[in-house]
Design a protein around this motif. Structure first.
Motif, PDB file in Angstrom:
ATOM      1  N   ASP A 126       0.838  -1.191   0.000  1.00 49.52           N
ATOM      2  CA  ASP A 126       0.000   0.000   0.000  1.00 49.52           C
ATOM      3  C   ASP A 126       0.876   1.244   0.000  1.00 49.52           C
ATOM      4  OD1 ASP A 126       1.013  -0.255   2.510  1.00 49.52           O
ATOM      5  OD2 ASP A 126      -0.883   0.030   3.559  1.00 49.52           O
ATOM      6  N   ALA A 127       1.583   1.441  -1.105  1.00 46.77           N
ATOM      7  CA  ALA A 127       2.477   2.584  -1.229  1.00 46.77           C
ATOM      8  C   ALA A 127       1.633   3.834  -1.418  1.00 46.77           C
ATOM      9  CB  ALA A 127       3.436   2.398  -2.397  1.00 46.77           C
ATOM     10  N   GLY A 128       1.633   4.673  -0.412  1.00 45.54           N
ATOM     11  CA  GLY A 128       0.872   5.905  -0.476  1.00 45.54           C
ATOM     12  C   GLY A 128       1.768   7.033  -0.925  1.00 45.54           C
ATOM     13  N   PRO A 129       1.447   8.245  -0.482  1.00 46.02           N
ATOM     14  CA  PRO A 129       2.292   9.372  -0.849  1.00 46.02           C
ATOM     15  C   PRO A 129       3.669   9.244  -0.193  1.00 46.02           C
ATOM     16  CG  PRO A 129       0.624  10.027   0.737  1.00 46.02           C
ATOM     17  CD  PRO A 129       0.333   8.612   0.354  1.00 46.02           C
ATOM     18  N   GLN A 175       8.480  13.674   9.481  1.00 51.14           N
ATOM     19  CA  GLN A 175       7.601  13.558  10.646  1.00 51.14           C
ATOM     20  C   GLN A 175       6.928  12.182  10.685  1.00 51.14           C
ATOM     21  OE1 GLN A 175       7.309  15.754  13.224  1.00 51.14           O
ATOM     22  NE2 GLN A 175       6.190  14.071  14.151  1.00 51.14           N
ATOM     23  N   GLU A 176       6.516  11.672   9.538  1.00 50.98           N
ATOM     24  CA  GLU A 176       5.911  10.345   9.495  1.00 50.98           C
ATOM     25  C   GLU A 176       6.930   9.277   9.878  1.00 50.98           C
ATOM     26  OE1 GLU A 176       3.658   7.274   6.411  1.00 50.98           O
ATOM     27  OE2 GLU A 176       4.307   9.240   5.694  1.00 50.98           O
ATOM     28  N   LEU A 177       8.155   9.434   9.401  1.00 50.96           N
ATOM     29  CA  LEU A 177       9.220   8.509   9.791  1.00 50.96           C
ATOM     30  C   LEU A 177       9.410   8.518  11.296  1.00 50.96           C
ATOM     31  CD1 LEU A 177      11.587   6.583   9.104  1.00 50.96           C
ATOM     32  CD2 LEU A 177      13.011   8.625   8.856  1.00 50.96           C
ATOM     33  N   VAL A 233       8.872   5.408  13.929  1.00 54.23           N
ATOM     34  CA  VAL A 233       9.942   4.984  14.828  1.00 54.23           C
ATOM     35  C   VAL A 233       9.436   4.988  16.261  1.00 54.23           C
ATOM     36  CG1 VAL A 233      12.183   5.651  15.792  1.00 54.23           C
ATOM     37  CG2 VAL A 233      11.840   5.653  13.321  1.00 54.23           C
ATOM     38  N   LEU A 234       8.701   6.024  16.640  1.00 49.67           N
ATOM     39  CA  LEU A 234       8.163   6.103  17.996  1.00 49.67           C
ATOM     40  C   LEU A 234       7.177   4.977  18.280  1.00 49.67           C
ATOM     41  CD1 LEU A 234       7.600   9.950  18.305  1.00 49.67           C
ATOM     42  CD2 LEU A 234       9.326   8.568  19.474  1.00 49.67           C
TER      43      LEU A 234
END
Length: 142
Positions: free
Chosen positions: A43-46, A51-53, A57-58
């Motif tokens: 499901d490759a999105g944008p 921030q998403e990375l 990680v969190l």
């Protein structure tokens, strides 16, 4: 320039050649064009932003954002420097990063690289099975 009509007529002629019919005989047949593109599976999105990375990680690591942010920043900085130096990297599970070509522009550097990822249960699994076989031989020798 090829017009739409000429393209349709040529497709009908090609379809007729494949069936042994004439172009006029296959005029009533429907020709469907299918465009195939190499797209990443899943499901490759944008594109993933920093921030998403950090959020991912969190969610995977049991650390606070205050601790994780400098680590993520440092990792991205080291990776960027290694690419700028033209170094190849082997970073499982990301994969082996091999630079293909580099083009310097006035305001940026364009780096084309190949990333080769091992499939789950692939080569790493073979190494594990080989290690298990060595352990079995060692146990039998004892």
């Amino acid at each position: 320039m090829i017009t739409k009509t000429k393209t349709t007529e040529s497709l009908k002629a090609v379809a007729a050649r494949g069936t042994g019919a004439t172009a006029d005989q296959s005029a009533d047949e429907t020709v469907q064009l299918v465009m195939v593109a190499d797209a990443p599976s899943g499901d490759a999105g944008p594109e993933m932003k920093k921030q998403e990375l950090l959020d991912k990680v969190l969610s995977r690591a049991d650390v606070r954002k205050k601790v994780a942010r400098p680590v993520v920043d440092a990792v991205l900085e080291v990776l960027g420097e290694a690419l700028a130096e033209g170094r190849e990297m082997n970073l499982p599970p990301l994969g082996r990063v091999k630079l293909n070509r580099v083009k310097d522009l006035p305001n940026a550097r364009v780096i084309v690289a190949k990333i080769r990822q091992a499939k789950p249960g692939g080569r790493a699994g073979a190494k594990q099975r080989a290690g298990d076989a060595k352990d079995e031989v060692a146990e039998e020798a004892e």
